[in-house]
Design a protein around this motif. Structure first.
Motif, PDB file in Angstrom:
ATOM      1  N   SER A  89      42.691  78.443  51.843  1.00 50.69           N
ATOM      2  CA  SER A  89      43.918  79.304  51.810  1.00 50.69           C
ATOM      3  C   SER A  89      43.705  80.661  51.438  1.00 50.69           C
ATOM      4  O   SER A  89      42.706  80.858  50.674  1.00 50.69           O
ATOM      5  CB  SER A  89      44.694  78.540  50.603  1.00 50.69           C
ATOM      6  N   GLY A  90      44.106  81.731  52.188  1.00 56.55           N
ATOM      7  CA  GLY A  90      44.010  83.215  51.860  1.00 56.55           C
ATOM      8  C   GLY A  90      43.332  83.626  52.778  1.00 56.55           C
ATOM      9  O   GLY A  90      43.303  84.972  52.971  1.00 56.55           O
ATOM     10  N   PHE A  91      42.281  83.136  53.523  1.00 52.72           N
ATOM     11  CA  PHE A  91      41.538  83.758  54.547  1.00 52.72           C
ATOM     12  C   PHE A  91      42.280  84.322  55.627  1.00 52.72           C
ATOM     13  O   PHE A  91      42.082  85.402  56.135  1.00 52.72           O
ATOM     14  CB  PHE A  91      40.463  82.557  55.111  1.00 52.72           C
ATOM     15  N   ARG A 148      23.687  74.220  56.245  1.00 48.95           N
ATOM     16  CA  ARG A 148      24.716  75.235  55.784  1.00 48.95           C
ATOM     17  C   ARG A 148      25.162  74.657  54.367  1.00 48.95           C
ATOM     18  O   ARG A 148      25.920  73.655  54.453  1.00 48.95           O
ATOM     19  CB  ARG A 148      25.621  75.536  56.790  1.00 48.95           C
ATOM     20  N   TYR A 149      25.022  75.658  53.262  1.00 45.68           N
ATOM     21  CA  TYR A 149      25.951  75.137  52.131  1.00 45.68           C
ATOM     22  C   TYR A 149      26.740  76.086  51.784  1.00 45.68           C
ATOM     23  O   TYR A 149      26.702  77.476  52.074  1.00 45.68           O
ATOM     24  CB  TYR A 149      25.193  75.305  50.993  1.00 45.68           C
ATOM     25  N   GLU A 150      27.981  75.895  51.547  1.00 45.74           N
ATOM     26  CA  GLU A 150      29.337  76.794  51.166  1.00 45.74           C
ATOM     27  C   GLU A 150      30.024  76.276  50.003  1.00 45.74           C
ATOM     28  O   GLU A 150      30.117  74.921  49.805  1.00 45.74           O
ATOM     29  CB  GLU A 150      29.838  77.179  52.367  1.00 45.74           C
ATOM     30  N   THR A 151      30.749  77.155  49.229  1.00 42.93           N
ATOM     31  CA  THR A 151      31.593  76.860  48.117  1.00 42.93           C
ATOM     32  C   THR A 151      32.877  77.718  48.270  1.00 42.93           C
ATOM     33  O   THR A 151      32.693  78.878  48.593  1.00 42.93           O
ATOM     34  CB  THR A 151      30.964  76.813  46.880  1.00 42.93           C
ATOM     35  N   THR A 152      33.802  77.144  47.968  1.00 38.85           N
ATOM     36  CA  THR A 152      35.172  78.146  48.167  1.00 38.85           C
ATOM     37  C   THR A 152      36.074  77.672  46.927  1.00 38.85           C
ATOM     38  O   THR A 152      36.153  76.665  46.357  1.00 38.85           O
ATOM     39  CB  THR A 152      36.050  77.588  49.533  1.00 38.85           C
ATOM     40  N   SER A 153      36.802  78.799  46.400  1.00 44.00           N
ATOM     41  CA  SER A 153      37.495  78.805  45.417  1.00 44.00           C
ATOM     42  C   SER A 153      38.962  79.696  45.776  1.00 44.00           C
ATOM     43  O   SER A 153      38.783  80.867  45.552  1.00 44.00           O
ATOM     44  CB  SER A 153      37.044  79.343  44.202  1.00 44.00           C
ATOM     45  N   PRO A 164      44.300  75.766  39.612  1.00 43.06           N
ATOM     46  CA  PRO A 164      44.786  74.595  40.214  1.00 43.06           C
ATOM     47  C   PRO A 164      43.655  73.829  40.342  1.00 43.06           C
ATOM     48  O   PRO A 164      43.912  72.559  41.116  1.00 43.06           O
ATOM     49  CB  PRO A 164      45.463  74.843  41.521  1.00 43.06           C
ATOM     50  N   LYS A 165      42.396  73.817  40.074  1.00 36.95           N
ATOM     51  CA  LYS A 165      41.215  72.937  40.147  1.00 36.95           C
ATOM     52  C   LYS A 165      40.982  72.560  41.661  1.00 36.95           C
ATOM     53  O   LYS A 165      41.143  71.462  41.931  1.00 36.95           O
ATOM     54  CB  LYS A 165      41.396  71.656  39.153  1.00 36.95           C
ATOM     55  N   ASN A 166      41.285  73.353  42.546  1.00 33.68           N
ATOM     56  CA  ASN A 166      41.092  73.078  43.877  1.00 33.68           C
ATOM     57  C   ASN A 166      40.123  73.624  44.780  1.00 33.68           C
ATOM     58  O   ASN A 166      39.956  73.826  46.002  1.00 33.68           O
ATOM     59  CB  ASN A 166      42.622  73.618  44.642  1.00 33.68           C
ATOM     60  N   ASP A 167      38.740  73.899  43.912  1.00 36.39           N
ATOM     61  CA  ASP A 167      37.587  74.376  44.468  1.00 36.39           C
ATOM     62  C   ASP A 167      36.839  73.305  45.441  1.00 36.39           C
ATOM     63  O   ASP A 167      37.054  72.140  45.203  1.00 36.39           O
ATOM     64  CB  ASP A 167      36.488  74.778  43.611  1.00 36.39           C
ATOM     65  N   GLU A 168      36.375  73.619  46.306  1.00 36.60           N
ATOM     66  CA  GLU A 168      35.875  72.745  47.523  1.00 36.60           C
ATOM     67  C   GLU A 168      34.315  73.193  48.039  1.00 36.60           C
ATOM     68  O   GLU A 168      33.957  74.303  48.147  1.00 36.60           O
ATOM     69  CB  GLU A 168      36.545  72.741  48.778  1.00 36.60           C
ATOM     70  N   ASP A 169      33.537  72.250  47.829  1.00 36.34           N
ATOM     71  CA  ASP A 169      32.109  72.456  48.507  1.00 36.34           C
ATOM     72  C   ASP A 169      31.759  71.794  49.826  1.00 36.34           C
ATOM     73  O   ASP A 169      32.601  70.674  49.895  1.00 36.34           O
ATOM     74  CB  ASP A 169      31.213  72.159  47.322  1.00 36.34           C
ATOM     75  N   ALA A 170      30.986  72.254  50.787  1.00 36.84           N
ATOM     76  CA  ALA A 170      30.396  71.464  51.826  1.00 36.84           C
ATOM     77  C   ALA A 170      29.133  71.577  52.126  1.00 36.84           C
ATOM     78  O   ALA A 170      28.666  72.902  52.132  1.00 36.84           O
ATOM     79  CB  ALA A 170      31.434  71.836  52.918  1.00 36.84           C
ATOM     80  N   GLU A 177      36.552  69.748  43.459  1.00 37.90           N
ATOM     81  CA  GLU A 177      36.346  69.994  41.991  1.00 37.90           C
ATOM     82  C   GLU A 177      37.531  69.125  41.174  1.00 37.90           C
ATOM     83  O   GLU A 177      37.462  68.567  40.194  1.00 37.90           O
ATOM     84  CB  GLU A 177      37.059  71.508  41.749  1.00 37.90           C
ATOM     85  N   ASP A 178      38.496  68.707  42.036  1.00 38.81           N
ATOM     86  CA  ASP A 178      39.393  67.816  41.529  1.00 38.81           C
ATOM     87  C   ASP A 178      38.756  66.339  41.350  1.00 38.81           C
ATOM     88  O   ASP A 178      38.261  65.978  42.221  1.00 38.81           O
ATOM     89  CB  ASP A 178      40.804  67.803  42.662  1.00 38.81           C
ATOM     90  N   GLU A 179      39.031  66.015  39.995  1.00 32.63           N
ATOM     91  CA  GLU A 179      38.122  64.528  39.911  1.00 32.63           C
ATOM     92  C   GLU A 179      38.934  63.601  40.373  1.00 32.63           C
ATOM     93  O   GLU A 179      38.392  62.472  40.764  1.00 32.63           O
ATOM     94  CB  GLU A 179      38.226  64.500  38.248  1.00 32.63           C
TER      95      GLU A 179
END
Length: 354
Positions: A144-146, A291-296, A305-311, A336-338
């Motif tokens: 979201s936002g890109f 490839r490692y990435e993380t998004t917030s 909103p605790k919607n961070d995501e890693d891949a 990030e969302d438990e």
């Protein structure tokens, strides 16, 4: 969009006529095509995924006619299925207009491109689909936002190439691909990249976005996105090349905040892919890639909103020549969302360029 296509066709025809006169010395080359096709099998790891596996195919065809010595065009279409979103639904095959441009080489190292094109923002999005080390683009290109700063848009781009420095300056609608100007969004994008040494590129881009309408209910607003990246290839001998890429993005909240606070979104990725050349007639090289990435994503207000995501992407590429690649890979998601469980998707992909 139909009118835009008609205009381009008219310009192609007109420029072809010019190619026989004083504006050309080499004549027109209209029959120039390139592209790629992919056949893919996926296994979806998300719990209760429906379907849990399936086949898909993509075809990308680009027509790149040279109209005369200083003018060429580019028309790119992609035929692909609608995106799988983890829920049960019908996936349709859709034809997308990716690129529609005219490019004038005004002088050596000075070009003007007009039409629909990729805004010069986001290394992981700007890389061609036929050269990726994985079957999918980085998740940061879909966060979201890109799309407020990257992806495709309609406008004009000024390209300057003074080796080893390249500069792009673009002014676009800000409304996104296949969308006409609506006077409520404006976009300015600038990118600078340099090759300080033979095996590495460094770059930075900034996107300035404005929108909204100054009324009783909607305010005008401005936002800024920034992108920093590096990529390259290090030779480790006659048969080993190590490709690498890294990117960091800061994405301002693109919208009307009113009196609320805004929080910037961020994304980061790093990729490494050693390629081992083989002295074989069929299998020319093997290239594992990780490839490692993380998004917030950016958000509005004081509550995260605790919607961070890693891949983590992983893929084993088997190259049989420069135009044919067989890929075995997958992607592991974590959140990030438990309450959201991570999962891993797997794929087999065959990509052939022409």
């Amino acid at each position: 969009m139909f009118r835009l296509i008609c205009l381009l066709v008219l310009l192609v025809v007109s420029s072809t006529a010019f190619a026989t006169g004083e504006f050309s010395t080499g004549g027109a080359e209209l029959l120039k095509f390139k592209g790629y096709g992919m056949g893919r099998f996926d296994i979806y790891g998300e719990e209760d995924a429906d379907p849990d596996m399936g086949f898909s195919a993509i075809a990308d065809v680009t027509w790149i006619p040279t109209l005369n010595d200083w003018l060429d065009a580019k028309i790119e279409f992609k035929l692909k299925p609608t995106k799988y979103d983890g829920s049960s639904h019908d996936r349709n095959i859709v034809l997308f207009l990716e690129v529609l441009t005219l490019k004038a080489q005004v002088a050596d190292g000075f070009a003007i491109t007009a039409g629909q094109f990729k805004r010069p923002f986001g290394y992981n999005y700007f890389r061609s689909g036929s050269s990726m080390y994985f079957a999918d683009r980085a998740i940061m290109t879909g966060m979201s936002g890109f799309s407020s700063y990257g992806k495709r848009d309609i406008g004009v781009n000024l390209g300057l190439d003074f080796n080893p420095v390249e500069i792009d300056l673009a002014v676009t609608n800000g409304a996104g691909e296949n969308r006409p100007e609506n006077d409520s969004h404006k976009q300015f994008t600038a990118r600078f990249q340099i090759d300080p040494i033979d095996w590495m590129t460094l770059g930075a881009a900034v996107g300035l976005r404005a929108g909204g309408i100054d009324t009783d209910t909607t305010n005008t607003w401005n936002s800024t996105g920034m992108d920093f990246f590096t990529n390259g290839s290090i030779s480790m001998g006659e048969s080993i090349e190590i490709d690498f890429a890294g990117e960091y993005m800061s994405l301002g909240y693109a919208g009307d905040a009113g009196e609320s606070s805004t929080n910037k979104g961020t994304a980061m990725s790093f990729m490494i892919a050693p390629e081992f050349g083989l002295d074989a007639s069929v299998l020319t090289s093997i290239q594992p890639a990780v490839r490692y990435e993380t998004t917030s994503p950016a958000y509005l207000g004081d509550t995260d909103p605790k919607n961070d995501e890693d891949a983590i992407d992983f893929c084993l590429n088997f190259h049989t020549g420069s135009k044919n690649t067989f890929q075995l890979g997958g992607r592991n998601y974590s959140f990030e969302d438990e309450d959201t469980e991570g999962y891993t998707d797997m794929y087999i992909n065959w990509r052939m360029k022409f």
